[in-house]
Write a protein that holds these residues in place. Structure first.
Motif, PDB file in Angstrom:
ATOM      1  N   UNK A 339      39.448 -62.294 -19.890  1.00 44.56           N
ATOM      2  CA  UNK A 339      40.684 -61.898 -19.370  1.00 44.56           C
ATOM      3  C   UNK A 339      40.548 -61.583 -17.933  1.00 44.56           C
ATOM      4  N   UNK A 340      39.407 -61.608 -17.304  1.00 48.13           N
ATOM      5  CA  UNK A 340      39.103 -61.074 -15.905  1.00 48.13           C
ATOM      6  C   UNK A 340      39.050 -62.374 -14.779  1.00 48.13           C
ATOM      7  N   UNK A 341      39.020 -62.073 -13.673  1.00 47.83           N
ATOM      8  CA  UNK A 341      38.627 -63.255 -12.564  1.00 47.83           C
ATOM      9  C   UNK A 341      37.799 -62.389 -11.855  1.00 47.83           C
ATOM     10  N   UNK A 342      36.838 -63.213 -11.037  1.00 48.61           N
ATOM     11  CA  UNK A 342      35.676 -62.706 -10.091  1.00 48.61           C
ATOM     12  C   UNK A 342      35.055 -61.483 -10.866  1.00 48.61           C
ATOM     13  N   UNK A 343      34.813 -61.541 -11.863  1.00 47.40           N
ATOM     14  CA  UNK A 343      33.927 -60.529 -12.847  1.00 47.40           C
ATOM     15  C   UNK A 343      33.038 -61.299 -13.612  1.00 47.40           C
ATOM     16  N   UNK A 344      31.957 -61.851 -13.110  1.00 44.74           N
ATOM     17  CA  UNK A 344      30.900 -62.873 -13.789  1.00 44.74           C
ATOM     18  C   UNK A 344      29.869 -62.038 -14.402  1.00 44.74           C
ATOM     19  N   UNK A 345      29.670 -62.275 -15.766  1.00 42.12           N
ATOM     20  CA  UNK A 345      28.696 -61.800 -16.815  1.00 42.12           C
ATOM     21  C   UNK A 345      27.738 -62.644 -17.108  1.00 42.12           C
TER      22      UNK A 345
END
Length: 410
Positions: A339-345
C-alpha cells in the motif's frame, strides 16, 4: 572433430556456448521455453548447468557422448540433449568428467588420459596421460575456484590435477568410505561430497584437513541407486543429483540427510534412455567473491522530481560513484511495503558472484545481511527481518541504501 555448430533461434544464429549458458540461467530461474540445443528447455527451478557423459554398456569402443540435462518437474523427466561425441579410442572408458562454463574435462578410467571439450569452439583436445594418477579414476570435479580434483578406486586417495602438465598431486587417503564408482562433487559452499556404490551412501569429505587421512562423514544412504555420476543443482547451491544405472533415472538426494527424493526418468528425443557407464558434472556459473572493501553502493533516491508541484514522481536505486564490480541494477526492480510508494523492502540485482553480503540501511540503523543469489540474481529482502522493524509500532522500515561486500565489514 567437426567445427563449431550453430543453432538457430528464430532468425539469428547463436553459438553453442551461448545456448548452454542461457539454458542454464533459465533453469536456475525456473523459466520454461528458453531455446535449447533441440527445441525448448523444460526446466526445474535451480537445475543449473548439468552435464552427463555416456560411453555405453560395453565401454570399449568410441564414441563417448556428452549431454546436457534439464529437469522437467511436471513430467518428472531428466531431458537429455546430445551436445557432442568424442570419437577417440583413448577415451572409450570415460567415467570421470568435470565442467566449467567454457569446457568439459574428461578422464579415461583405464589409461588416465586427460581431454578437454571446448564448448564454444566445439573441439576436443587430448592432453595426454596424467602423470601420477593410477588407473580406475572414476570421479572428478572442479571446486568453485577452478581446481580439478579426482578420486581413485584403486588407491582410495584424493588428488588435485595440474592440467598444464598434466600431473596428479596426492591430497590424502580417504578414511571411512570406499571410493567405488559414483562420483565426487563440490557445492558452492566448497563442501566436497562423495557418493560410494559400496553402500549407496553420501559422504562429506574433510579435504581441507588431510593430515592423518581425509575423514569421510556419512550424510545418509539411498539404497539401490547405484550411481554412475553426481552433480549439484543450481550451480552448486542446490541438492545433489545422481545418474542411476539401476533405475535409468537421475535421482535427487538431500545434501543434509543423504535421502533420495524425486526420480527423474532419463529421456532422449522423447524416448527413455539407458544410463550405462559414464559420469555427471556441474559447471559453476558464478565466481567466488574475494575482494576487499565495498563492491557497490546503491542509494534509494527520487529520480523524477516535479518542482512545480513539489513532489517526487518516481523513485529508484541509484549507483553511488563508480563501484559496480560484478553487480548491476536494471532499474525499477524493487518491491514496496504494501500500500506504499517509494518504501522498498526488497530489491534485486544482477551479479556474477556466487555469494554476497549487503550492508542495508533501513530506519535509524544499518545491518549486514546475506544476499539470496539464484540464477545470477541477488535479492536483498528485509520484509521479515526484525532488525529493520520499528520497536514502537512493529512496522517495517524501508531501505535507504544497499552496499555490497564479500564479507561483512568489521
Amino acid at each position: 572433430m567437426t567445427t563449431m555448430t550453430e543453432y538457430t533461434n528464430g532468425e539469428r544464429n547463436i553459438k553453442r556456448r551461448t545456448v548452454l549458458k542461457n539454458t542454464a540461467a533459465a533453469s536456475a530461474a525456473g523459466i520454461v521455453g528458453i531455446p535449447a540445443l533441440s527445441g525448448s528447455a523444460v526446466a526445474q527451478s535451480g537445475s543449473g548447468n548439468v552435464w552427463l557423459s555416456d560411453s555405453g554398456a560395453s565401454n570399449t569402443e568410441p564414441p563417448t557422448k556428452l549431454f546436457t540435462v534439464e529437469f522437467d518437474d511436471t513430467a518428472e523427466e531428466a531431458v537429455l540433449t546430445l551436445v557432442t561425441e568424442i570419437n577417440k579410442q583413448d577415451f572409450t572408458t570415460v567415467d570421470a568428467i568435470a565442467a566449467t562454463p567454457d569446457e568439459v574435462t574428461l578422464i579415461d578410467r583405464n589409461n588416465s588420459r586427460l581431454g578437454k571439450y571446448d564448448i564454444d569452439a566445439d573441439t576436443f583436445t587430448d592432453l595426454g596421460e596424467i602423470t601420477g594418477l593410477p588407473s580406475l579414476t572414476v570421479t572428478a570435479t572442479y571446486s568453485s575456484d577452478g581446481i580439478l580434483y579426482a578420486a581413485n578406486n584403486t588407491t582410495n586417495k584424493l588428488y588435485t590435477i595440474d592440467e598444464s602438465t598434466p600431473e596428479a598431486n596426492e591430497v590424502g587417503d580417504i578414511v571411512g568410505a570406499d571410493v567405488n564408482g559414483a562420483d565426487i562433487a563440490f557445492d558452492s559452499d566448497r563442501t566436497l561430497f562423495l557418493h560410494s556404490n559400496t553402500d549407496d551412501t553420501l559422504y562429506e569429505l574433510d579435504y581441507e584437513n588431510p593430515s592423518g587421512g581425509i575423514d569421510a562423514t556419512s550424510k545418509g544412504t539411498s539404497a539401490g541407486v547405484s550411481f554412475t555420476g553426481m552433480a549439484v543443482l543450481d550451480s552448486g547451491k542446490g541438492n545433489v543429483v545422481g545418474s542411476s544405472r539401476s533405475k535409468d533415472a537421475i535421482i535427487e538426494v538431500d545434501k543434509g540427510t543423504g535421502a533420495s527424493g524425486t526420480e527423474f526418468d532419463a529421456v532422449l528425443n522423447g524416448s527413455s534412455f539407458d544410463i550405462a557407464n559414464g559420469d555427471m558434472a556441474t559447471a559453476f556459473l558464478c565466481q567466488e567473491c574475494d575482494s576487499e572493501g565495498s563492491l557497490a553502493k546503491y542509494e534509494f533516491e527520487c529520480v523524477d522530481y516535479d518542482e512545480e508541484n513539489d513532489e517526487c514522481l518516481e523513485c529508484d536505486f541509484v549507483l553511488e560513484g563508480d563501484g559496480n564490480s560484478g553487480i548491476s541494477y536494471a532499474g525499477d526492480d524493487y518491491e514496496n511495503k504494501e500500500g506504499e510508494e517509494c518504501e522498498p523492502i526488497s530489491v534485486t540485482f544482477e551479479t556474477g558472484y556466487c555469494d554476497l553480503v549487503a550492508v542495508v540501511k533501513a530506519g535509524p540503523e544499518e545491518h549486514c545481511v546475506d544476499a539470496d543469489i539464484e540464477g545470477g540474481v541477488a535479492t536483498v529482502d528485509i520484509s521479515d527481518n526484525p532488525d529493520f522493524t520499528n520497536p514502537k509500532n512493529s512496522k517495517q522500515y524501508a531501505i535507504s541504501y544497499v552496499e555490497f561486500y564479500c564479507e561483512c565489514p568489521e
